[in-house]
Design a protein around this motif. Structure first.
Motif, short mmCIF file in Angstrom:
data_model
loop_
_atom_site.label_atom_id
_atom_site.label_comp_id
_atom_site.label_asym_id
_atom_site.label_seq_id
_atom_site.Cartn_x
_atom_site.Cartn_y
_atom_site.Cartn_z
N UNK A 102 0.85 -1.19 0.00
CA UNK A 102 0.00 0.00 0.00
C UNK A 102 0.88 1.24 0.00
N UNK A 103 0.30 2.35 -0.48
CA UNK A 103 1.10 3.57 -0.53
C UNK A 103 0.34 4.79 -0.97
N UNK A 104 0.97 5.58 -1.82
CA UNK A 104 0.48 6.90 -2.18
C UNK A 104 -0.82 6.85 -2.99
N UNK A 105 -1.62 7.92 -2.83
CA UNK A 105 -2.86 8.10 -3.59
C UNK A 105 -3.80 6.91 -3.50
N UNK A 106 -3.83 6.27 -2.34
CA UNK A 106 -4.74 5.14 -2.11
C UNK A 106 -4.31 3.84 -2.72
N UNK A 107 -3.08 3.75 -3.21
CA UNK A 107 -2.62 2.52 -3.86
C UNK A 107 -2.68 1.34 -2.89
N UNK A 123 -7.74 2.65 -3.72
CA UNK A 123 -8.78 3.60 -3.31
C UNK A 123 -9.98 2.90 -2.68
N UNK A 124 -9.76 2.07 -1.65
CA UNK A 124 -10.88 1.38 -1.00
C UNK A 124 -11.86 2.36 -0.38
N UNK A 125 -13.16 2.12 -0.62
CA UNK A 125 -14.22 3.00 -0.12
C UNK A 125 -13.99 4.46 -0.51
N UNK A 126 -13.32 4.66 -1.65
CA UNK A 126 -13.07 6.01 -2.14
C UNK A 126 -11.92 6.73 -1.47
N UNK A 127 -11.17 6.04 -0.58
CA UNK A 127 -10.04 6.68 0.10
C UNK A 127 -8.85 6.77 -0.85
N UNK A 148 -3.69 2.24 7.63
CA UNK A 148 -3.78 3.50 8.35
C UNK A 148 -3.07 4.58 7.53
N UNK A 149 -3.69 5.78 7.47
CA UNK A 149 -3.05 6.86 6.73
C UNK A 149 -2.31 7.78 7.69
N UNK A 150 -1.64 8.78 7.14
CA UNK A 150 -0.75 9.61 7.95
C UNK A 150 -1.52 10.44 8.98
N UNK A 151 -2.82 10.64 8.74
CA UNK A 151 -3.65 11.40 9.68
C UNK A 151 -4.26 10.53 10.77
N UNK A 152 -4.04 9.22 10.70
CA UNK A 152 -4.51 8.33 11.75
C UNK A 152 -5.83 7.66 11.49
N UNK A 153 -6.37 7.74 10.28
CA UNK A 153 -7.60 7.02 9.95
C UNK A 153 -7.27 5.55 9.71
#
Length: 323
Positions: A102-107, A123-127, A148-153
């Motif tokens: 996993x990585x950038x731009x929802x990859x 881009x699961x669930x549009x993320x 988990x993304x950098x903002x903690x979601x």
């Protein structure tokens, strides 16, 4: 075969130097040494995992490298979507068959190491935010995914064939930038952030509790966990914190930030920003080598009896432990 830039290690191979110890290695004994090996890319490699068929590394531009019989090759050149989005994290199913990344731009995608096929579920669930970390549990075809993304979601999903069913996201912390994540086989989750906080989930990410670390005063870079009583967090100033399910203990291994850590129930490996590699055994931490490649290390893997321990980093750098 997909063409790729010729790396510095490939040039060294033409001189007969890539398969011998790199100048600057200074091991603690004659049992093993870490050597710089040839790879078919100059892309920065951010993570490395061990699968049933070999070792896989992921990184810049969506590259996925595969180590088969002593040689590294390109398994995937430009990510699961073909858009060359950088890959930040990788993990493998419990039977070692499928490598997820996993990585950038929802990859987000998976590589079946037996069939050599790629599954794209980006881009699961549009993320479309960038995924900072990924963890996988369970057998191939029915595995559980944790992102988990950098903002903690924090996003959870279960695979069913070529589809993934996703649940509502949760948030371990308060939105602080996430450094790393680990999920145990029994799905205890651990997240560390850049503010010195560590969060634990005992229910596969449904709820989270802050478990430390009081007075850490360093930035965290990586976390590795076997179960709820065997957790390590690595950070700045050469510090490793160990959690036994109730208390934290602190060990200073060196002076430089520890970039990556890998562990099983008994042993662990770390690598710091200057290429110093240390191992924990029953007798404590021992420095193995310092390999000055001029490129910062970013990932480490323990290996198996059939595959070597590996460090990966900037500019396509790969180090292997040789006995």
């Amino acid at each position: 075969m997909i063409d790729s830039p010729v790396s510095r290690r490939r040039f060294l191979a033409t001189l007969g130097l890539a398969s011998v110890p790199f100048a600057g290695c200074s091991g603690t004994g004659s049992e093993s040494e870490w050597v710089l090996v040839d790879t078919p890319t100059d892309a920065t490699l951010t993570d490395v995992v061990t699968a049933s068929t070999g070792t896989f590394a992921v990184g810049e531009g969506g590259v996925v490298l595969r180590r088969g019989r002593e040689m590294w090759s390109i398994a995937l050149a430009d990510g699961p979507t073909g858009a060359q989005n950088g890959l930040e994290s990788a993990d493998v199913t419990s039977n070692g068959r499928v490598v997820w990344f996993a990585g950038d731009s929802g990859a987000l995608g998976a590589y079946d190491t037996v069939d050599e096929t790629v599954l794209d579920v980006s881009a699961p669930e549009g993320w479309t935010s960038s995924w900072e970390a990924l963890a996988v549990t369970g057998l191939a075809g029915g595995e559980r995914l944790f992102l988990i993304n950098s903002s903690g979601a924090f996003l959870r999903g279960r695979r069913d064939g070529s589809d993934v069913e996703w649940r509502e996201p949760t948030e371990p912390g308060t939105g602080t930038s996430v450094a790393a994540m680990a999920v145990t086989p029994l799905e205890y989750g651990y997240v560390c952030d850049t503010s010195g906080d560590v969060y634990e989930s005992a229910d596969a990410g449904e709820t989270w509790t802050r478990i430390g670390i009081e007075g850490a005063s360093v930035n965290f870079h990586d976390v590795s966990a076997v179960d709820s009583g065997h957790v390590d967090v690595a950070g700045g100033d050469g510090v490793v914190y160990r959690y036994d399910g109730g208390e934290w203990s602190r060990t200073v291994i060196g002076e430089d930030p520890i970039r990556a850590i890998a562990r099983d129930r008994y042993d662990a490996l770390v690598v710091d920003s200057l290429g110093r590699i240390s191992e924990r055994t029953f007798d404590g931490w021992v420095e193995l080598d310092r390999v000055d490649t001029g490129n910062e290390p970013l990932g480490i893997a323990l290996g198996t009896p059939r595959t070597p321990q590996v460090v990966v980093g900037e500019s396509g750098t790969v180090l292997e432990r040789r006995y």
